[in-house]
Write a protein that holds these residues in place. Structure first.
Motif, PDB file in Angstrom:
ATOM      1  N   CYS A  66      41.263  45.054  42.631  1.00 20.76           N
ATOM      2  CA  CYS A  66      39.799  45.172  42.707  1.00 20.76           C
ATOM      3  C   CYS A  66      39.150  44.600  41.446  1.00 20.76           C
ATOM      4  CB  CYS A  66      39.406  46.633  42.902  1.00 20.76           C
ATOM      5  SG  CYS A  66      37.630  46.900  43.068  1.00 20.76           S
ATOM      6  N   MET A  67      39.724  44.902  40.282  1.00 23.28           N
ATOM      7  CA  MET A  67      39.188  44.398  39.013  1.00 23.28           C
ATOM      8  C   MET A  67      39.312  42.875  38.943  1.00 23.28           C
ATOM      9  SD  MET A  67      40.361  45.337  35.137  1.00 23.28           S
ATOM     10  CE  MET A  67      41.947  44.536  35.372  1.00 23.28           C
ATOM     11  N   PHE A  68      40.476  42.327  39.368  1.00 21.09           N
ATOM     12  CA  PHE A  68      40.673  40.881  39.360  1.00 21.09           C
ATOM     13  C   PHE A  68      39.670  40.189  40.286  1.00 21.09           C
ATOM     14  CE2 PHE A  68      45.441  41.677  38.402  1.00 21.09           C
ATOM     15  CZ  PHE A  68      45.146  41.847  37.060  1.00 21.09           C
ATOM     16  N   ALA A  69      39.403  40.809  41.449  1.00 22.44           N
ATOM     17  CA  ALA A  69      38.466  40.210  42.406  1.00 22.44           C
ATOM     18  C   ALA A  69      37.066  40.143  41.817  1.00 22.44           C
ATOM     19  CB  ALA A  69      38.463  41.017  43.706  1.00 22.44           C
ATOM     20  N   LYS A  70      36.661  41.202  41.115  1.00 18.33           N
ATOM     21  CA  LYS A  70      35.336  41.207  40.500  1.00 18.33           C
ATOM     22  C   LYS A  70      35.240  40.168  39.386  1.00 18.33           C
ATOM     23  CE  LYS A  70      34.284  46.037  41.559  1.00 18.33           C
ATOM     24  NZ  LYS A  70      34.021  47.397  41.027  1.00 18.33           N
ATOM     25  N   ALA A  71      36.396  39.815  38.772  1.00 17.79           N
ATOM     26  CA  ALA A  71      36.417  38.797  37.718  1.00 17.79           C
ATOM     27  C   ALA A  71      36.445  37.379  38.289  1.00 17.79           C
ATOM     28  CB  ALA A  71      37.620  39.012  36.809  1.00 17.79           C
ATOM     29  N   GLY A  72      36.537  37.262  39.618  1.00 14.81           N
ATOM     30  CA  GLY A  72      36.493  35.949  40.255  1.00 14.81           C
ATOM     31  C   GLY A  72      37.834  35.259  40.391  1.00 14.81           C
ATOM     32  N   MET A  73      38.932  36.003  40.229  1.00 16.80           N
ATOM     33  CA  MET A  73      40.255  35.395  40.340  1.00 16.80           C
ATOM     34  C   MET A  73      40.615  35.153  41.799  1.00 16.80           C
ATOM     35  SD  MET A  73      42.366  37.599  37.475  1.00 16.80           S
ATOM     36  CE  MET A  73      43.893  36.756  37.876  1.00 16.80           C
ATOM     37  N   SER A  74      41.395  34.105  42.048  1.00 12.20           N
ATOM     38  CA  SER A  74      41.896  33.847  43.387  1.00 12.20           C
ATOM     39  C   SER A  74      43.068  34.788  43.671  1.00 12.20           C
ATOM     40  CB  SER A  74      42.353  32.397  43.524  1.00 12.20           C
ATOM     41  OG  SER A  74      43.521  32.165  42.728  1.00 12.20           O
ATOM     42  N   VAL A  75      43.453  34.908  44.946  1.00 16.55           N
ATOM     43  CA  VAL A  75      44.555  35.793  45.322  1.00 16.55           C
ATOM     44  C   VAL A  75      45.859  35.329  44.680  1.00 16.55           C
ATOM     45  CG1 VAL A  75      45.950  36.633  47.251  1.00 16.55           C
ATOM     46  CG2 VAL A  75      43.463  36.499  47.475  1.00 16.55           C
ATOM     47  N   GLN A  77      46.243  33.668  41.904  1.00 17.19           N
ATOM     48  CA  GLN A  77      46.186  33.989  40.469  1.00 17.19           C
ATOM     49  C   GLN A  77      46.476  35.469  40.235  1.00 17.19           C
ATOM     50  OE1 GLN A  77      42.206  32.571  39.677  1.00 17.19           O
ATOM     51  NE2 GLN A  77      42.947  30.677  38.705  1.00 17.19           N
ATOM     52  N   MET A  78      45.954  36.319  41.102  1.00 18.66           N
ATOM     53  CA  MET A  78      46.217  37.752  40.991  1.00 18.66           C
ATOM     54  C   MET A  78      47.714  38.038  41.093  1.00 18.66           C
ATOM     55  SD  MET A  78      43.325  39.429  43.477  1.00 18.66           S
ATOM     56  CE  MET A  78      41.625  38.838  43.489  1.00 18.66           C
ATOM     57  N   MET A  82      50.154  39.572  38.129  1.00 18.51           N
ATOM     58  CA  MET A  82      50.827  40.864  38.316  1.00 18.51           C
ATOM     59  C   MET A  82      52.339  40.700  38.205  1.00 18.51           C
ATOM     60  SD  MET A  82      48.461  42.529  41.332  1.00 18.51           S
ATOM     61  CE  MET A  82      49.037  44.200  41.127  1.00 18.51           C
ATOM     62  N   GLU A  83      52.869  39.559  38.653  1.00 21.55           N
ATOM     63  CA  GLU A  83      54.301  39.298  38.479  1.00 21.55           C
ATOM     64  C   GLU A  83      54.651  39.212  36.995  1.00 21.55           C
ATOM     65  OE1 GLU A  83      54.856  36.710  42.629  1.00 21.55           O
ATOM     66  OE2 GLU A  83      54.561  35.719  40.691  1.00 21.55           O
ATOM     67  N   LEU A  84      53.801  38.542  36.210  1.00 20.63           N
ATOM     68  CA  LEU A  84      54.034  38.448  34.768  1.00 20.63           C
ATOM     69  C   LEU A  84      53.925  39.810  34.096  1.00 20.63           C
ATOM     70  CD1 LEU A  84      52.027  35.167  34.013  1.00 20.63           C
ATOM     71  CD2 LEU A  84      54.525  35.437  34.047  1.00 20.63           C
ATOM     72  N   GLU A  85      52.933  40.611  34.503  1.00 20.36           N
ATOM     73  CA  GLU A  85      52.752  41.937  33.913  1.00 20.36           C
ATOM     74  C   GLU A  85      53.943  42.848  34.196  1.00 20.36           C
ATOM     75  OE1 GLU A  85      47.872  42.439  34.015  1.00 20.36           O
ATOM     76  OE2 GLU A  85      49.094  43.202  35.655  1.00 20.36           O
ATOM     77  N   LYS A  86      54.493  42.752  35.395  1.00 24.26           N
ATOM     78  CA  LYS A  86      55.608  43.621  35.787  1.00 24.26           C
ATOM     79  C   LYS A  86      56.971  43.050  35.393  1.00 24.26           C
ATOM     80  CE  LYS A  86      53.065  45.437  39.808  1.00 24.26           C
ATOM     81  NZ  LYS A  86      53.063  46.859  39.425  1.00 24.26           N
ATOM     82  N   GLY A  87      56.976  41.760  34.945  1.00 21.08           N
ATOM     83  CA  GLY A  87      58.226  41.141  34.522  1.00 21.08           C
ATOM     84  C   GLY A  87      59.200  40.910  35.657  1.00 21.08           C
TER      85      GLY A  87
END
Length: 370
Positions: A66-75, A77-78, A82-87
């Protein structure tokens, strides 16, 4: 229609069999067979996540999306972020791109700030077109729709003729907007369903039900029904006692019967069907004295003296058992067949909930075909 998937028969005997039974006019689903032995390889652990039932998005991930969508990111990119954040490796999230797109669509369906304005505006337009259209609404401090109720001119006329016995069904919700749906119904002199009014309530409590009951009687020139049938709801019971003190209130037996399997099937095991037959026989008795004696015998026979549901049902017997209701006029609404007919009618209303701002108009279209 489904897309054609390539498949081949391998003679696997694994199965799960579920049968729908309608004992005593009450449908129940029962598992009658299960075999978990396969003659082929199953999906690998890293492949199981691709099955729709296993594609789950945690509350934390939903908040991030939801936060990424409000920032204008594409799906895409999201997903990559998230893959990078979770490793984890690319494409190894527990959900797919389509799952994220479906989630974002649900956000758009729910988070429409002008829902209340559009719905009230729809009612105002209908009122301008026909002064006999009735509606009431209430907004909270944030200008969010809290309650709304409405009735059509044809419904008011039907109530004047056939409003002595009323069903107020509150067992369904407009899930997309998290609002309780209440529908006032009755039957005409041919046994056909009559629509009297409708309400959407944000909360399910005595205050909300009281507001709905007062709005409904306001539509109907202050005339309360002689009798009213509802589901087994204690908040609604209290509201009716206060706002319709002269109306005989009863619980719809169909709603009670639908709960019996959950309450007693495991407890009674193989004796459940026999007990249910005894229960229905008690329900249909003529005399109060016979009911009280039969109830004592039933409790002794099945050793249910301390069961909380049996105690509750007996304490509320004047609201559902026919021996206590026969001297009141219910226009045949206490029968299970009439209850099923009304429930089928309500399902047509639920199909109209795709867009809240058009819900009132869609309900009006449905009632035109009664």
């Amino acid at each position: 229609m489904q897309r054609n998937r390539k498949s081949s028969r391998c003679g696997c005997q694994a199965y799960l069999r579920i049968v729908k039974k309608s004992d005593f006019d009450v449908p129940e689903w029962r598992v009658t067979g299960f075999n978990n032995v396969h003659n082929h390889e199953l999906l690998k652990s890293n492949e199981v996540r691709l099955i729709p039932a296993y594609c789950t998005i945690s509350p934390d991930d939903k908040s991030r999306i939801c936060m990424f969508a409000k920032a204008g990111m594409s799906v895409r990119q999201m997903l990559r972020l998230m893959e990078l954040e979770k490793g984890i490796k690319v494409g190894c999230l527990p959900f797919t791109e389509m799952d994220v797109r479906n989630l974002l669509q649900s956000f758009r369906n729910v988070e429409r700030d002008n829902d209340a304005i559009d719905l009230v505006a729809m009612c105002k337009r209908l009122k301008d077109e026909n002064q006999n259209f009735k509606y009431e609404f209430k907004l909270d401090s944030s200008n969010r729709l809290e309650h709304i109720a409405w009735s059509y001119s044809s419904s008011v006329q039907s109530y004047e003729a056939f409003g002595d016995a009323v069903v107020f069904d509150t067992t369904h919700r407009v899930d997309a907007y998290d609002m309780l749906l209440g529908i006032w119904l009755g039957v005409d002199n041919h046994g056909m369903t009559c629509f009297f009014g409708c309400t959407l309530l944000r909360d399910e409590n005595m205050q909300s039900f009281s507001w709905a009951l007062k709005a409904f009687m306001g539509f109907m020139k202050g005339k309360a029904p002689q009798s009213i049938l509802t589901d087994h709801n204690m908040w609604l019971k209290e509201a009716i006692a206060v706002d319709m003190p002269e109306t005989k209130h009863a619980f719809c037996i169909w709603h009670i019967l639908s709960k019996l399997s959950d309450w007693f099937s495991v407890l009674l095991g193989s004796h459940y069907d026999e007990w249910k037959a005894d229960f229905l026989q008690l329900y249909n008795l003529e005399l109060v004295e016979d009911f009280e004696e039969g109830w004592r015998q039933m409790v002794d026979k099945y050793q249910l003296h301390t069961n909380k549901h049996i105690i509750s049902l007996h304490s509320l017997r004047m609201f559902w058992a026919l021996p206590f209701l026969r001297r009141y006029f219910f226009a045949g609404l206490t029968s299970t067949s009439q209850s099923e007919s009304i429930n089928a009618f309500i399902q047509r209303f639920l199909s109209a909930q795709s867009q809240l701002d058009h819900f009132v108009e869609q309900v009006g279209d449905i009632t035109c075909f009664l």
